[in-house]
Design an enzyme around this catalytic site. Structure first.
Site, PDB file in Angstrom:
ATOM      1  N   LYS A   1     -74.027 -29.738  50.446  1.00 31.13           N
ATOM      2  CA  LYS A   1     -74.694 -28.632  51.145  1.00 31.13           C
ATOM      3  C   LYS A   1     -74.014 -27.311  50.812  1.00 31.13           C
ATOM      4  CE  LYS A   1     -74.491 -26.479  55.212  1.00 31.13           C
ATOM      5  NZ  LYS A   1     -74.919 -25.149  54.765  1.00 31.13           N
TER       6      LYS A   1
ATOM      7  N   TYR B   1     -67.333 -34.714  64.541  1.00 33.85           N
ATOM      8  CA  TYR B   1     -68.477 -35.486  64.037  1.00 33.85           C
ATOM      9  C   TYR B   1     -68.010 -36.862  63.575  1.00 33.85           C
ATOM     10  CZ  TYR B   1     -70.725 -30.827  63.498  1.00 33.85           C
ATOM     11  OH  TYR B   1     -71.220 -29.572  63.681  1.00 33.85           O
TER      12      TYR B   1
ATOM     13  N   GLU C   1     -60.419 -27.893  53.806  1.00 36.15           N
ATOM     14  CA  GLU C   1     -59.766 -26.688  53.262  1.00 36.15           C
ATOM     15  C   GLU C   1     -60.288 -25.531  54.089  1.00 36.15           C
ATOM     16  OE1 GLU C   1     -57.657 -26.907  50.889  1.00 36.15           O
ATOM     17  OE2 GLU C   1     -58.186 -28.759  49.845  1.00 36.15           O
TER      18      GLU C   1
ATOM     19  N   CYS D   1     -59.953 -17.362  50.848  1.00 36.81           N
ATOM     20  CA  CYS D   1     -59.131 -18.018  51.881  1.00 36.81           C
ATOM     21  C   CYS D   1     -57.652 -17.841  51.608  1.00 36.81           C
ATOM     22  CB  CYS D   1     -59.517 -19.483  52.018  1.00 36.81           C
ATOM     23  SG  CYS D   1     -59.515 -20.348  50.455  1.00 36.81           S
TER      24      CYS D   1
ATOM     25  N   GLU E   1     -58.010 -14.073  60.586  1.00 37.59           N
ATOM     26  CA  GLU E   1     -58.533 -13.930  59.230  1.00 37.59           C
ATOM     27  C   GLU E   1     -59.664 -12.905  59.225  1.00 37.59           C
ATOM     28  OE1 GLU E   1     -60.503 -17.366  57.525  1.00 37.59           O
ATOM     29  OE2 GLU E   1     -59.409 -17.057  55.665  1.00 37.59           O
TER      30      GLU E   1
HETATM   31  P1  NAP Z   1     -68.279 -21.677  57.914  1.00 37.20           P
HETATM   32  O1  NAP Z   1     -69.126 -21.283  59.042  1.00 37.20           O
HETATM   33  O2  NAP Z   1     -67.090 -22.518  58.182  1.00 37.20           O
HETATM   34  O3  NAP Z   1     -69.218 -22.374  56.808  1.00 37.20           O
HETATM   35  C1  NAP Z   1     -68.778 -23.293  55.818  1.00 37.20           C
HETATM   36  C2  NAP Z   1     -69.840 -24.359  55.650  1.00 37.20           C
HETATM   37  O4  NAP Z   1     -69.969 -25.116  56.859  1.00 37.20           O
HETATM   38  C3  NAP Z   1     -71.222 -23.774  55.373  1.00 37.20           C
HETATM   39  O5  NAP Z   1     -71.905 -24.607  54.488  1.00 37.20           O
HETATM   40  C4  NAP Z   1     -71.830 -23.774  56.742  1.00 37.20           C
HETATM   41  O6  NAP Z   1     -73.232 -23.766  56.791  1.00 37.20           O
HETATM   42  C5  NAP Z   1     -71.314 -25.061  57.321  1.00 37.20           C
HETATM   43  N1  NAP Z   1     -71.371 -25.057  58.781  1.00 37.20           N
HETATM   44  C6  NAP Z   1     -71.396 -23.976  59.612  1.00 37.20           C
HETATM   45  N2  NAP Z   1     -71.483 -24.375  60.896  1.00 37.20           N
HETATM   46  C7  NAP Z   1     -71.535 -25.721  60.885  1.00 37.20           C
HETATM   47  C8  NAP Z   1     -71.645 -26.705  61.893  1.00 37.20           C
HETATM   48  N3  NAP Z   1     -71.736 -26.376  63.179  1.00 37.20           N
HETATM   49  N4  NAP Z   1     -71.682 -28.002  61.514  1.00 37.20           N
HETATM   50  C9  NAP Z   1     -71.618 -28.353  60.214  1.00 37.20           C
HETATM   51  N5  NAP Z   1     -71.523 -27.466  59.223  1.00 37.20           N
HETATM   52  C10 NAP Z   1     -71.469 -26.156  59.536  1.00 37.20           C
HETATM   53  O7  NAP Z   1     -67.821 -20.416  57.167  1.00 37.20           O
HETATM   54  P2  NAP Z   1     -68.692 -19.123  56.943  1.00 37.20           P
HETATM   55  O8  NAP Z   1     -69.700 -18.861  57.996  1.00 37.20           O
HETATM   56  O9  NAP Z   1     -69.193 -19.255  55.559  1.00 37.20           O
HETATM   57  O10 NAP Z   1     -67.597 -18.028  57.085  1.00 37.20           O
HETATM   58  C11 NAP Z   1     -66.951 -17.797  58.332  1.00 37.20           C
HETATM   59  C12 NAP Z   1     -65.483 -17.680  58.107  1.00 37.20           C
HETATM   60  O11 NAP Z   1     -64.976 -18.869  57.465  1.00 37.20           O
HETATM   61  C13 NAP Z   1     -65.078 -16.600  57.158  1.00 37.20           C
HETATM   62  O12 NAP Z   1     -65.114 -15.331  57.688  1.00 37.20           O
HETATM   63  C14 NAP Z   1     -63.703 -17.086  56.798  1.00 37.20           C
HETATM   64  O13 NAP Z   1     -62.809 -16.797  57.839  1.00 37.20           O
HETATM   65  C15 NAP Z   1     -63.883 -18.557  56.659  1.00 37.20           C
HETATM   66  N6  NAP Z   1     -64.139 -19.009  55.286  1.00 37.20           N
HETATM   67  C16 NAP Z   1     -63.152 -19.666  54.641  1.00 37.20           C
HETATM   68  C17 NAP Z   1     -63.351 -20.113  53.356  1.00 37.20           C
HETATM   69  C18 NAP Z   1     -62.298 -20.845  52.592  1.00 37.20           C
HETATM   70  O14 NAP Z   1     -62.429 -20.981  51.380  1.00 37.20           O
HETATM   71  N7  NAP Z   1     -61.280 -21.386  53.228  1.00 37.20           N
HETATM   72  C19 NAP Z   1     -64.564 -19.875  52.732  1.00 37.20           C
HETATM   73  C20 NAP Z   1     -65.579 -19.211  53.426  1.00 37.20           C
HETATM   74  C21 NAP Z   1     -65.335 -18.812  54.709  1.00 37.20           C
HETATM   75  P3  NAP Z   1     -73.986 -22.334  56.845  1.00 37.20           P
HETATM   76  O15 NAP Z   1     -74.162 -22.003  55.429  1.00 37.20           O
HETATM   77  O16 NAP Z   1     -75.246 -22.543  57.550  1.00 37.20           O
HETATM   78  O17 NAP Z   1     -73.072 -21.414  57.568  1.00 37.20           O
END
Ligand code: NAP
Ligand code: MG
Length: 499
Positions: A192, A256, A268, A303, A401
């Site tokens: 996904k 989950y 990660e 990240c 962050e």
């Molecule tokens: P995120 O919400 O953690 O999303 C990562 C993945 O998880 C996406 O595919 C997302 O789907 C999915 N997801 C979101 N909510 C979920 C749920 N309730 N159950 C299962 N899967 C779920 O991250 P983001 O929204 O992309 O970014 C938010 C913050 O995450 C950023 O501001 C940053 O702090 C952090 N981040 C970290 C990394 C890293 O490499 N460590 C990368 C990106 C972001 P959707 O596409 O629908 O959201």
């Protein structure tokens, strides 16, 4: 002659692209069973790129059934290792051959600069498929030391159907980080992509078929986290999940798993990583470029960004002079222009989140030396690279962050104070150290609780080195290196009693 085309030429390529709009399940494009779609937007212009299938639990289940069927049939899971290698090498070649189009697709979808997209997609992504492909026929099992009448073999088997849930900051690269080792060992995958950036992973699925991957081995289910993501996390016939994203959502995946089939979950997650500059460091080009990259690469949407730059007061003025000069020279703007250093944030919502952190920093008393707001004259989700001085380690901008182009300088006196502040975080992904003293460098490297430490140059390592986090940045899982394949393997003992 520049290695790049002009912005105009990249826009022409963009105009010719066919943008994926369907899910990819069992070797075919398909609409979501519900018929639902979501809008996909170019964050740099706000323009609508099109719609994409919004998969939910029904589609995830279809994908898992296809993945399970082919896994049990053995077309891929029990194929000769050199056959899997050949397909992955072909996929690497196909990514290289299509790198320019993939890079333009990714840049449109995410606001990332074309320069970064080209670098990731023409070099790093194919390297991952090649490296793990090459590993496929070089993995040996073990024979245990036993009494003469026994042969005990320790063999590794692919874990089965894996769920790969990805973030938006490095869309195709994160897909490669997880897919390459999973496919190399024989797993089937349900992937996904993030809702903001579904396009390049969908195109990759098509290239994987062209490379000879059997239908059903790789399924891509675009959709939302709460629906498609959660359905992957809770599915009873998914054997393992590998996730990259926020710490908050990583924790959901542990829930989950505990509420379904107890699948192992590789995580990660976020970071709040430090860069330490000691008083003996040379404030030279390498250091200044590292400081800039560590904070602003990919618009800080990284990240392992080193947002907390912990600088000895003896060198702080020299450091800031050079860093500010370079920050002011950064070009923010059209992601398709190869002269651009910082593209747009991934979405208008994320831009607002970053701007709100910048306002929090100002209100907390950090001193703004550069940037400090949205980029003037640009309509999309652009934020100026921002440098704060006199950041206190207890400020929210030093603890949470931000995931945007913000560099915060925390002045310190000496090694001990630098180490204490660097360690004082819930996260543990990365750290960089600058010093000419090798003893001090190792002293710090060994005491920093994080997965990667870079000395005298900002680096996350490469395909050969494991990447992952301590504390709230990760689980025991690692991406990259030979360690990554452990996420996708089971260990079996075969005990043979002889007469
Ligand atoms: P995120 O919400 O953690 O999303 C990562 C993945 O998880 C996406 O595919 C997302 O789907 C999915 N997801 C979101 N909510 C979920 C749920 N309730 N159950 C299962 N899967 C779920 O991250 P983001 O929204 O992309 O970014 C938010 C913050 O995450 C950023 O501001 C940053 O702090 C952090 N981040 C970290 C990394 C890293 O490499 N460590 C990368 C990106 C972001 P959707 O596409 O629908 O959201
Ligand atoms: Mg998009």
């Amino acid at each position: 002659m520049s290695a790049y085309k002009s912005a105009e030429q990249y826009r022409m390529i963009a105009g010719r692209l066919t943008l994926p709009s369907h899910a990819f399940i069992d070797g075919d494009w398909t609409a979501a069973a519900s018929g639902e779609v979501f809008e996909n937007v170019d964050p740099a212009t706000g323009a609508r790129l099109g719609t994409v299938a919004a998969c939910d639990g029904v589609d995830v289940d279809r994908a898992v059934k296809a993945a399970r069927r082919v896994f049990e049939a053995g077309d891929w899971s029990r194929a000769a290792p050199e056959q899997r290698k050949a397909v992955l090498l072909k996929l690497a070649d196909l990514v290289r051959a299509n790198a320019e189009e993939l890079a333009v697709l990714e840049s449109l979808d995410s606001g990332k600069t074309i320069k970064d997209c080209l670098n990731e997609i023409s070099h790093e992504v194919p390297t991952f498929f090649q490296w793990y492909g090459e590993l496929a026929d070089k993995a040996f099992g073990k024979v245990a030391p036993t009494a003469e009448k026994v042969v005990a073999m320790i063999v590794k088997e692919p874990i089965g159907v894996v769920g790969l849930v990805l973030p938006w900051n490095f869309p195709l690269l994160m897909a490669a980080w997880k897919l390459a080792p999973a496919l190399a060992v024989g797993c089937s995958a349900v992937l996904k992509p993030a809702e903001q950036t579904p396009l390049s992973a969908l195109r990759l699925a098509e290239l994987a078929m062209e490379a000879g991957l059997p239908p059903g081995v790789l399924n891509v289910v675009p959709g939302f986290g709460e629906t498609a993501g959660q359905a992957i996390g809770r599915h009873n016939d998914i054997d393992a999940v590998s996730f990259t994203g926020s710490t908050e959502v990583g924790a959901y995946f542990l829930n989950y798993a505990s509420e379904s089939n107890l699948k192992p979950v590789g995580l990660e997650m976020g970071g709040k990583s430090p860069m330490i500059v000691l008083d003996d460091a040379d404030i030279d080009d390498t250091l200044v470029s590292s400081a800039i990259n560590a904070a602003f690469w990919n618009g800080g949407q990284n990240c392992s960004a080193n947002m907390r730059q912990i600088v000895d007061r003896k060198v702080k003025d020299a450091f800031l002079d050079r860093v500010l000069e370079k920050t002011r020279a950064l070009v923010v703007g059209d992601p398709l222009d190869p002269a651009t250093d910082l593209g747009s944030m991934v979405s208008a919502e994320h831009k607002e989140r970053v701007l709100s952190y910048i306002e929090i920093g100002k209100a907390e008393g950090a001193q703004t030396l550069a940037g400090g707001g949205a980029s003037e004259g640009l309509a999309g989700a652009f934020v100026d690279p921002t440098v704060f001085d006199n950041v206190d380690p207890q400020m929210r901008i030093a603890r949470e962050e931000i995931f945007g182009p913000v560099l915060g300088v925390i002045p310190v006196d000496g090694v001990d104070e630098a180490l204490a502040i660097a360690r004082d975080t819930d996260y543990g992904l990365h750290a960089t150290i600058f010093t000419r003293d090798i003893d001090k460098a190792f002293h710090l490297a060994k005491r920093l609780p994080c997965g990667t430490v870079a000395i005298n140059g900002f680096s996350e390592g490469n395909v050969t080195t494991p990447f992952g986090g301590y504390k709230r940045s990760g689980s025991m899982a690692r991406d990259n290196g030979t360690e990554a394949i452990d996420q996708y393997l089971q260990t079996k003992t075969i005990w043979l009693s002889l007469k």
